[in-house]
Design an enzyme around this catalytic site. Structure first.
Site, PDB file in Angstrom:
ATOM      1  N   ASP A  33       9.763   3.719   6.250  1.00  0.00           N
ATOM      2  CA  ASP A  33       9.012   2.917   5.354  1.00  0.00           C
ATOM      3  C   ASP A  33       7.500   3.428   5.329  1.00  0.00           C
ATOM      4  O   ASP A  33       6.893   3.858   6.520  1.00  0.00           O
ATOM      5  CB  ASP A  33       9.010   1.306   6.126  1.00  0.00           C
ATOM      6  CG  ASP A  33      10.359   0.911   6.232  1.00  0.00           C
ATOM      7  OD1 ASP A  33      10.988   0.488   5.214  1.00  0.00           O
ATOM      8  OD2 ASP A  33      11.030   0.778   7.277  1.00  0.00           O
ATOM      9  N   GLU A  34       6.753   3.190   4.421  1.00  0.00           N
ATOM     10  CA  GLU A  34       5.480   3.546   4.138  1.00  0.00           C
ATOM     11  C   GLU A  34       4.771   2.556   3.645  1.00  0.00           C
ATOM     12  O   GLU A  34       5.237   1.422   3.039  1.00  0.00           O
ATOM     13  CB  GLU A  34       5.416   4.978   3.118  1.00  0.00           C
ATOM     14  CG  GLU A  34       5.796   4.672   1.750  1.00  0.00           C
ATOM     15  CD  GLU A  34       5.785   5.752   0.905  1.00  0.00           C
ATOM     16  OE1 GLU A  34       4.565   6.165   0.423  1.00  0.00           O
ATOM     17  OE2 GLU A  34       6.761   6.676   0.492  1.00  0.00           O
TER      18      GLU A  34
END
Length: 890
Positions: free
Chosen positions: A555-556
């Site tokens: 996840d960013e």
């Protein structure tokens, strides 16, 4: 003007001044009273904690004209906090810190200031206009917060009050409590949601029904009036079952005599222990059970044959996992209280290789005993992958040798704004480092979990999320930086630093953090990851379960790194082909994935973190967990990932997110961003091999129809932007998810998981005959198409009737013996012509009714009742009850 007139005027002025002074002394102005408030002492803080009653009331879910336009698409709900003092509170310079999952938009108050701080943490502070509380006085604060509040469990417990250099306390009225009947946690300061239009509906178009007892009764009528025969049912359903003509039964009254053949006892011992726990022990005089392994490369690992005849029981597996699964099928056949099983022949193999369950222990901790107990039941239903999510924004849960700060700091939440000793008390954690929501696995704990998993033929896939959702790691390494900086050891201070000290980027993650993303441009970030992975790999090896797959998360946070000098320099001078900030997320995932591959570890990640990567830059083997919402086009991303020839694990939130409510009711616990109603039947209805076809019989999150277009689609330039699965592409498997943002107790966690996990196991193991085959040519599905025919629907509903009866008559009793706190379903009931009629989702469960708050009585059939009537379900031993419902008069 003569002297007498002047004298009279002076007297009048003096009299007037005296009157003003008298008025001021009898009614001091606000600033004068504010000066009378003394700075809070510890006694004041204790007084507020013990005697301030907090009450939350939801006013409306659609006050759009009052929302802040630049937040959450201009959507908000409106609520009131009422503060009532049981004793005088005349102190200033104190603050309340509280968790609220939706960030503040704005508020109305002359005496208090509300503010969103970070994540879900907010503050409530008396301002200069605060006049104190008289005993019995209430002050009301109206506020707006993002999106909607549709469940009472949205509100977090443990408001914290403190003052300057004073010891913080939890406000007693905000502590969570445990319901004596259901054994579930609830937050008593929340007023019940009772208004459908204001408190149940998201928007004017929201068609979600709020079922009363009559609605549940009518829904349960499809199960029929009679109990189904479940004596021959195995869950999950085998691929093939045949029965001999004589239809005989084998007695188990004398127990089992095991011939292990070429099977090591340790490989099947847990399955034998389960049989013993159900009442079937091993004895020299028991019915003979022959075990054997016969490898067969044509069959999937875990496949087996089970034959029960008058000669005894034969179980043959293609491997030891197959023999183990055969024993679990024997346990599934068995019905407690009936010492026999039918003669039959089973030839079985799983639909999917990957049959998994994710447990988030990072947000709120679950200890090793909970995990091992869960794996007992996963093994019982032939689930074979445990995705253990141990690193998040709110906690780090695994001891890493050489990095003590990870657990010394980030395994605990308390009120320490320096975050040198613990993380901030997000998610209503309170102030005690010893709270059950805090904790971590020592190396020995984790290895015990690994060994227990191996004994149950379960692979543990660890996950320590990165680069986003990484606040716990970032803060731990920041504390490490401070420690070694004070010792003037700059090399150690910066060795594993995860953030750019000069980064002034302003961003917000999906959970509203502004500091939770590992810097993708620092070499120290990758040094940290290599250190952690090397240690985790060694821990696994020493426990006898090699680490062959690791879940990056991937996840960013959109917008992170933009003002990072390190990243700006990296973009300007790197030779990695990264020319824009928007490419950093993919660069990070590609680099970490290849780092893992070089260590002999296969990478896994969430679909949104993978979609920007370049296939040619990734390792050959990649697991992609697809988690998109079906009405938002989940099949499109799934197809794209599968067409890359990656191993897709379906983690579809509509049906596999077990943090969502079972039913659409504000009393039902859970988040609901993709589904208001994810009951066991819905999980059973899932057709994992054909995602778009669900548009024919499922609805979107507001219970409105949607369209799923799985045909070839092109943009205005003619470029293909979506295409069906390529011929022959399939998925690696299915995974259930228990995210734990508001899951604070073991009982609530088990309530969320069970019995839905049984239906998950059914869909992961067995290919339903009624399921719609995938159309590789593409198709556009909606409520107006009829690919899922009436005959298919009838077959599905009949299969559900047998499945529901099996849960009610057999499986829940077994869970009672294992002390699993599963969810008891809401009872359906009506009163017609003075008689109570009741039914239940899982026939065979005990139903009780109560008249006029009297004693509870067992429901055995239609019965005459008077006055106010309530119904509920209870466990087989009567020790625990489900949520009670008032009965509707038809």
């Amino acid at each position: 003007m003569n002297k007498s007139v002047i004298l009279m005027m002076l007297v009048a002025v003096l009299l007037g001044c005296e009157q003003v002074q008298q008025e001021n002394s009898s009614a001091p102005d606000q600033s004068s009273q504010q000066q009378q408030l003394s700075p809070a002492t510890q006694q004041d803080i204790d007084n507020i904690a013990n005697h301030l009653n907090v009450s939350f009331e939801l006013l409306s879910n659609h006050p759009q004209q009052k929302c802040q336009a630049n937040m959450s698409d201009g959507l908000c709900y409106e609520a009131q906090l009422t503060l009532t003092a049981k004793q005088d509170i005349y102190a200033r310079q104190w603050q309340i810190y509280y968790s609220q999952i939706a960030p503040l938009h704005n508020f109305d108050s002359t005496e208090f200031t509300l503010k969103h701080l970070n994540g879900d943490l907010h503050s409530l502070v008396p301002n200069d206009n605060f006049t104190g509380f008289k005993a019995g006085e209430s002050k009301v604060i109206t506020f707006r917060a993002s999106y909607w509040s549709l469940a009472e469990s949205d509100m977090m417990p443990n408001y914290i009050v403190t003052g300057n250099k004073l010891t913080a306390r939890v406000i007693e009225s905000t502590r969570a409590k445990i319901d004596a009947d259901t054994e579930m946690e609830f937050v008593p300061y929340v007023k019940s949601y009772t208004d459908y239009q204001r408190q149940m509906k998201r928007t004017a178009n929201d068609a979600t029904p709020w079922l009363d007892s009559l609605g549940f009764y009518q829904r349960n009528l499809a199960l029929g009036d009679e109990l189904a025969d479940v004596s021959k049912v195995i869950i999950p359903t085998p691929k093939s079952v045949t029965y001999p003509e004589n239809k005989g039964k084998l007695s188990l009254a004398s127990g089992l005599k095991i011939d292990f053949g070429n099977v090591a006892k340790a490989e099947v011992n847990v399955a034998l222990e389960r049989l013993a726990a159900l009442g079937i022990n091993t004895r020299p005089s028991g019915s003979l059970v022959k075990l054997n392994v016969e490898p067969d490369s044509k069959k999937v690992i875990g496949s087996y044959r089970l034959i029960i005849s008058k000669r005894g029981i034969e179980i043959t597996g293609v491997d030891s996992a197959g023999v183990f699964n055969g024993l679990q099928s024997l346990a599934s056949l068995y019905q407690i209280g009936q010492d026999f099983v039918p003669y039959l022949s089973v030839d079985d193999q799983p639909l999917y290789e990957f049959r998994g369950m994710l447990v988030d222990v990072a947000r709120n901790f679950r200890d090793k005993d909970f995990i091992i107990k869960l794996m007992d039941q996963m093994a019982a239903y032939k689930l074979n992958k445990l995705h253990l999510h141990m690193g998040e924004d709110e906690g780090w849960r695994l001891q890493i040798p050489g990095l003590p700060e990870l657990t010394e700091v980030s395994s605990r939440r308390c009120l320490d704004f320096s975050e040198q000793h613990c993380l901030l008390p997000q998610l209503g954690a309170g102030i005690s480092p010893d709270s059950s929501v805090n904790g971590y696995y020592t190396v020995e704990d984790y290895q015990e979990i690994l060994r227990a998993a191996t004994a149950r033929h379960i692979q543990v896939i660890p996950s320590l999320d990165m680069p986003g959702h990484s606040r716990a790691a970032i803060k731990a390494m920041a504390a490490r930086y401070q420690k070694y900086s004070q010792l003037e050891d700059n090399d150690k201070a910066e060795q594993y630093l995860l953030h750019d000290l000069n980064d002034i980027t302003q961003y917000s993650s999906v959970q509203f953090y502004h500091d939770n993303t590992i810097n993708a441009c620092q070499e120290s970030s990758y040094a940290f990851i290599k250190k952690v992975m090397s240690e985790v790999q060694k821990i696994h090896a020493d426990a006898g379960q090699p680490l062959t797959r690791y879940h990056i998360g991937a996840d960013e946070t959109a917008g992170a790194w933009l003002a990072s000098p390190v990243c700006q320099n990296f973009i300007a001078n790197n030779d990695q082909g990264v020319t824009e900030m928007s490419q950093l997320g993919a660069y990070f995932v590609e680099r970490v994935a290849n780092m893992l591959a070089d260590m002999g570890i296969e990478p896994a990640a969430w679909s949104d973190g993978l979609e920007h990567t370049h296939k040619e830059n990734m390792p050959a083997v990649v697991q992609a967990n697809a988690w998109d919402h079906l009405p938002w086009g989940a099949h499109q991303r799934v197809n794209e990932l599968a067409n890359r020839n990656w191993q897709v694990v379906l983690s579809i939130p509509d049906v596999t997110y077990f943090d969502f409510p079972y039913e659409a009711d504000p009393k039902e616990h859970g988040y609901y961003w993709a589904s208001r109603r994810t009951n066991t039947e819905k999980v059973f209805q899932f057709m994992p091999e054909n995602l778009p076809a669900h548009a024919e019989f499922w609805l979107d999150r507001q219970d409105n129809p949607y369209v799923a277009d799985d045909t070839i689609q092109r943009d205005e330039q003619g470029k293909v932007i979506h295409q069906p699965l390529q011929q022959g592409r399939t998925f690696l498997g299915v995974q259930g998810q228990l995210w734990s943002e508001n899951v604070r107790t073991d009982n609530v966690a088990e309530y969320k998981i069970f019995p839905r996990i049984i239906a998950l196991a059914e869909r992961a193991w067995h290919k339903a005959k009624w399921a719609v085959p995938y159309n590789y040519a593409g198709y556009k599905y909606s409520q107006n198409t009829n690919i899922f025919t009436e005959q298919m629907q009838a077959e599905r509903d009949q299969a559900w009737r047998i499945f529901a009866n099996t849960i009610g008559q057999k499986e829940l009793t077994k869970l009672d013996l294992a002390e699993v706190k599963y969810r008891l379903p809401t009872v359906g009931a009506k009163i017609a012509e003075g008689k109570l009629y009741a039914n239940i989702t899982f026939p065979g469960l005990t139903i009780q009714y109560q008249q006029n708050n009297g004693s509870w009585q067992q429901y055995r059939g239609p019965v005459a009742v008077t006055g106010e009537v309530q119904v509920r379900a209870v466990t087989s031993d009567g020790s625990r009850a489900g949520r009670k419902m008032s009965v509707v008069i038809e």
